[in-house]
Design an enzyme around this catalytic site. Structure first.
Site, PDB file in Angstrom:
ATOM      1  N   CYS A 153      82.026  47.558 -19.887  1.00  5.20           N
ATOM      2  CA  CYS A 153      80.331  46.761 -20.587  1.00  5.20           C
ATOM      3  C   CYS A 153      80.089  46.247 -21.906  1.00  5.20           C
ATOM      4  CB  CYS A 153      79.383  48.170 -20.637  1.00  5.20           C
ATOM      5  SG  CYS A 153      80.578  49.894 -20.748  1.00  5.20           S
ATOM      6  N   HIS A 246      75.183  49.924 -26.190  1.00  5.73           N
ATOM      7  CA  HIS A 246      76.480  49.990 -27.669  1.00  5.73           C
ATOM      8  C   HIS A 246      75.687  49.081 -28.073  1.00  5.73           C
ATOM      9  CE1 HIS A 246      77.835  51.935 -23.914  1.00  5.73           C
ATOM     10  NE2 HIS A 246      78.726  50.829 -23.411  1.00  5.73           N
TER      11      HIS A 246
HETATM   12  P1  NAP Z   1      79.721  58.267 -12.549  1.00  6.88           P
HETATM   13  O1  NAP Z   1      78.479  58.436 -13.540  1.00  6.88           O
HETATM   14  O2  NAP Z   1      80.632  59.231 -13.031  1.00  6.88           O
HETATM   15  O3  NAP Z   1      79.309  58.345 -10.728  1.00  6.88           O
HETATM   16  C1  NAP Z   1      80.713  57.677 -10.051  1.00  6.88           C
HETATM   17  C2  NAP Z   1      79.772  57.134  -8.734  1.00  6.88           C
HETATM   18  O4  NAP Z   1      81.026  57.697  -7.368  1.00  6.88           O
HETATM   19  C3  NAP Z   1      79.113  59.154  -7.667  1.00  6.88           C
HETATM   20  O5  NAP Z   1      78.139  57.842  -7.521  1.00  6.88           O
HETATM   21  C4  NAP Z   1      80.477  59.793  -7.429  1.00  6.88           C
HETATM   22  O6  NAP Z   1      79.497  60.184  -6.130  1.00  6.88           O
HETATM   23  C5  NAP Z   1      81.143  58.630  -6.935  1.00  6.88           C
HETATM   24  N1  NAP Z   1      82.709  59.463  -6.579  1.00  6.88           N
HETATM   25  C6  NAP Z   1      82.749  60.353  -7.474  1.00  6.88           C
HETATM   26  N2  NAP Z   1      84.160  60.762  -7.084  1.00  6.88           N
HETATM   27  C7  NAP Z   1      84.694  59.836  -5.914  1.00  6.88           C
HETATM   28  C8  NAP Z   1      85.645  60.158  -4.846  1.00  6.88           C
HETATM   29  N3  NAP Z   1      86.576  60.593  -5.474  1.00  6.88           N
HETATM   30  N4  NAP Z   1      85.150  59.210  -4.007  1.00  6.88           N
HETATM   31  C9  NAP Z   1      84.628  58.456  -3.394  1.00  6.88           C
HETATM   32  N5  NAP Z   1      82.980  58.495  -4.741  1.00  6.88           N
HETATM   33  C10 NAP Z   1      83.414  58.670  -5.650  1.00  6.88           C
HETATM   34  O7  NAP Z   1      80.542  57.114 -13.158  1.00  6.88           O
HETATM   35  P2  NAP Z   1      79.079  55.828 -13.316  1.00  6.88           P
HETATM   36  O8  NAP Z   1      79.632  55.559 -14.871  1.00  6.88           O
HETATM   37  O9  NAP Z   1      78.114  55.301 -12.665  1.00  6.88           O
HETATM   38  O10 NAP Z   1      80.556  54.417 -13.518  1.00  6.88           O
HETATM   39  C11 NAP Z   1      80.832  54.153 -11.943  1.00  6.88           C
HETATM   40  C12 NAP Z   1      81.459  52.922 -12.461  1.00  6.88           C
HETATM   41  O11 NAP Z   1      81.006  51.434 -13.202  1.00  6.88           O
HETATM   42  C13 NAP Z   1      82.702  53.034 -13.150  1.00  6.88           C
HETATM   43  O12 NAP Z   1      84.190  52.476 -12.345  1.00  6.88           O
HETATM   44  C14 NAP Z   1      82.805  52.436 -14.293  1.00  6.88           C
HETATM   45  O13 NAP Z   1      83.756  52.500 -14.845  1.00  6.88           O
HETATM   46  C15 NAP Z   1      81.872  51.228 -14.047  1.00  6.88           C
HETATM   47  N6  NAP Z   1      81.218  51.128 -15.230  1.00  6.88           N
HETATM   48  C16 NAP Z   1      80.187  52.063 -15.760  1.00  6.88           C
HETATM   49  C17 NAP Z   1      79.260  51.776 -17.081  1.00  6.88           C
HETATM   50  C18 NAP Z   1      78.744  52.401 -17.776  1.00  6.88           C
HETATM   51  O14 NAP Z   1      77.933  52.574 -18.792  1.00  6.88           O
HETATM   52  N7  NAP Z   1      78.010  53.854 -17.323  1.00  6.88           N
HETATM   53  C19 NAP Z   1      79.120  50.441 -17.529  1.00  6.88           C
HETATM   54  C20 NAP Z   1      80.385  49.413 -16.643  1.00  6.88           C
HETATM   55  C21 NAP Z   1      80.814  49.157 -15.651  1.00  6.88           C
HETATM   56  P3  NAP Z   1      78.904  61.655  -6.136  1.00  6.88           P
HETATM   57  O15 NAP Z   1      77.942  62.183  -6.468  1.00  6.88           O
HETATM   58  O16 NAP Z   1      79.054  61.913  -4.163  1.00  6.88           O
HETATM   59  O17 NAP Z   1      80.361  63.076  -6.351  1.00  6.88           O
END
Ligand code: NAP
Length: 355
Positions: A153, A246
């Site tokens: 991001c 950010h």
């Molecule tokens: P998050 O809030 O932690 O959400 C993670 C998601 O994945 C939830 O739906 C969760 O489902 C699922 N999950 C967690 N552990 C799992 C497992 N062992 N097996 C299968 N599913 C699982 O993370 P996020 O911030 O949304 O980020 C998601 C991705 O986008 C990451 O790779 C991150 O690096 C990338 N990203 C994030 C941002 C940002 O600003 N946040 C920006 C760019 C890219 P449950 O609810 O069922 O646990």
């Protein structure tokens, strides 16, 4: 996997309950081309309706059309030809590859495939021509679908700001210091007692990603090979107690020495393929320049152009590298879900989706 007439294309969201997943759900509501048909998360939630599985944390209400969808897990036989992934990086590899092997178009936010030689790392305004590498990917891997990634991001907003400068003047060197929002770490992210009243001067692997991903996106696709941009780059990445948005302070050595007003005009006039094609999620102005000396600020500026613009301010001479400015952008909208959706719209408009 055929899509006929004006029917919206069914899409699945992987990681639908997380920070980025919820943004996907919000941004895809009432989308003219795509419709959320399947929501997928870990097996902790399988079978529950989305409204129970997702601890909804966005200010807009959870869309009714999604609230009652049953949660699927990753072993489910999905029907959607188009998939958006917001999985944690560590579980992405096998699941995302399976989706592409099965013939689906998969647009991912995870870091796992970003630097693969045959995976496009796309910002629709910056390097739409890199999409062509999916033909190499299909050939290499024997897939009928494909994986297209978007960047980290922070790199996203920096590169959006650097692209018009690179085109107009050339870039030799970049130094950037980031002030990154807490939502960038997902939910629940950094514990509140570590974050309130504090700045954390380390985000694991973020500085490396900023450099390699920016160079890939600003580089060129030479046949089947990516040639990274030839520039020196360094990044300091910090987590700060801001909810969304950010902020990045950049110093740049350009290939020439333009006046500040010339640089501002280059930022303000930047338009690219998504604007030409009038894609549904494209901001009218990908870069918005603020001239006040105390802008951009996360609270005031992160929602500019529905969160899809990078907001630049404090454009001024730099004693060290020649030019410096601040760029700010929404990390879960333009920095993640919104960027993926815009990439999928670009593929759809260019006839590259297998639907
Ligand atoms: P998050 O809030 O932690 O959400 C993670 C998601 O994945 C939830 O739906 C969760 O489902 C699922 N999950 C967690 N552990 C799992 C497992 N062992 N097996 C299968 N599913 C699982 O993370 P996020 O911030 O949304 O980020 C998601 C991705 O986008 C990451 O790779 C991150 O690096 C990338 N990203 C994030 C941002 C940002 O600003 N946040 C920006 C760019 C890219 P449950 O609810 O069922 O646990």
């Amino acid at each position: 996997m055929a899509n006929s007439g004006n029917k919206r294309i069914p899409v699945a969201v992987l990681g639908a309950t997380g920070s980025v997943g919820q943004r996907f759900i919000e941004l895809l509501t009432d989308h003219p081309w795509f419709e959320v048909a399947e929501v997928v998360a870990s097996d902790r939630n399988v079978g529950k309706p989305y409204r129970e599985a997702a601890a909804w944390r966005l200010s807009a209400d959870m869309p009714e059309s999604v609230a009652s969808l049953p949660m699927l897990d990753y072993s489910a036989d999905l029907q959607s030809p188009l998939v958006f992934s917001a999985l944690p990086g560590e579980v992405a590899e096998e699941i995302e590859q399976r989706m592409a092997r099965e013939g689906r178009a998969l647009f991912t936010n995870t870091s796992f495939h970003r630097m693969d030689d045959d995976v496009p790392l796309l910002i629709a305004e910056v390097n739409p021509d890199h999409a062509k590498v999916i033909e190499v990917q299909r050939k290499n891997r024997g897939w009928s679908g494909f994986i297209a990634a978007n960047s980290n991001c922070s790199a996203m907003h920096l590169v959006l700001a650097l692209k018009p400068l690179q085109d107009a003047f050339g870039i030799d060197a970049v130094s950037v210091v980031t002030l990154q929002a807490v939502s960038g770490a997902g939910y629940p992210g950094v514990p509140s007692l570590d974050m309130i009243d504090n700045v954390i001067p380390f985000i694991s692997t973020e500085e490396e990603k900023m450099v390699i991903e920016s160079k890939k996106m600003l580089g060129r696709l030479d046949g089947a090979t990516f040639v990274p941009a030839n520039m020196v780059m360094t990044a300091h990445c910090n987590r700060v107690p801001v909810r969304d948005g950010h902020t990045e302070c950049a110093s740049v050595r350009l290939g020439s020495n333009p006046e500040i007003e010339e640089v501002i005009a280059v930022f303000e006039n930047f338009r690219a393929r998504p604007q030409e094609l009038k894609l549904p999620s494209a901001p009218e102005r990908p870069i918005v320049v603020r001239r006040e000396n105390n802008r951009p600020q996360p609270v005031l500026d992160r929602d500019t152009e529905r969160g899809m613009a990078s907001v630049v301010g404090r454009v001024r001479p730099c004693e060290l590298l020649g030019l410096k400015f601040v760029v700010l952008g929404h990390n879960t909208i333009r920095g993640a879900a919104g960027a993926s959706i815009l990439n999928a719209e670009l593929f759809h408009a260019e006839g590259l989706l297998p639907v």
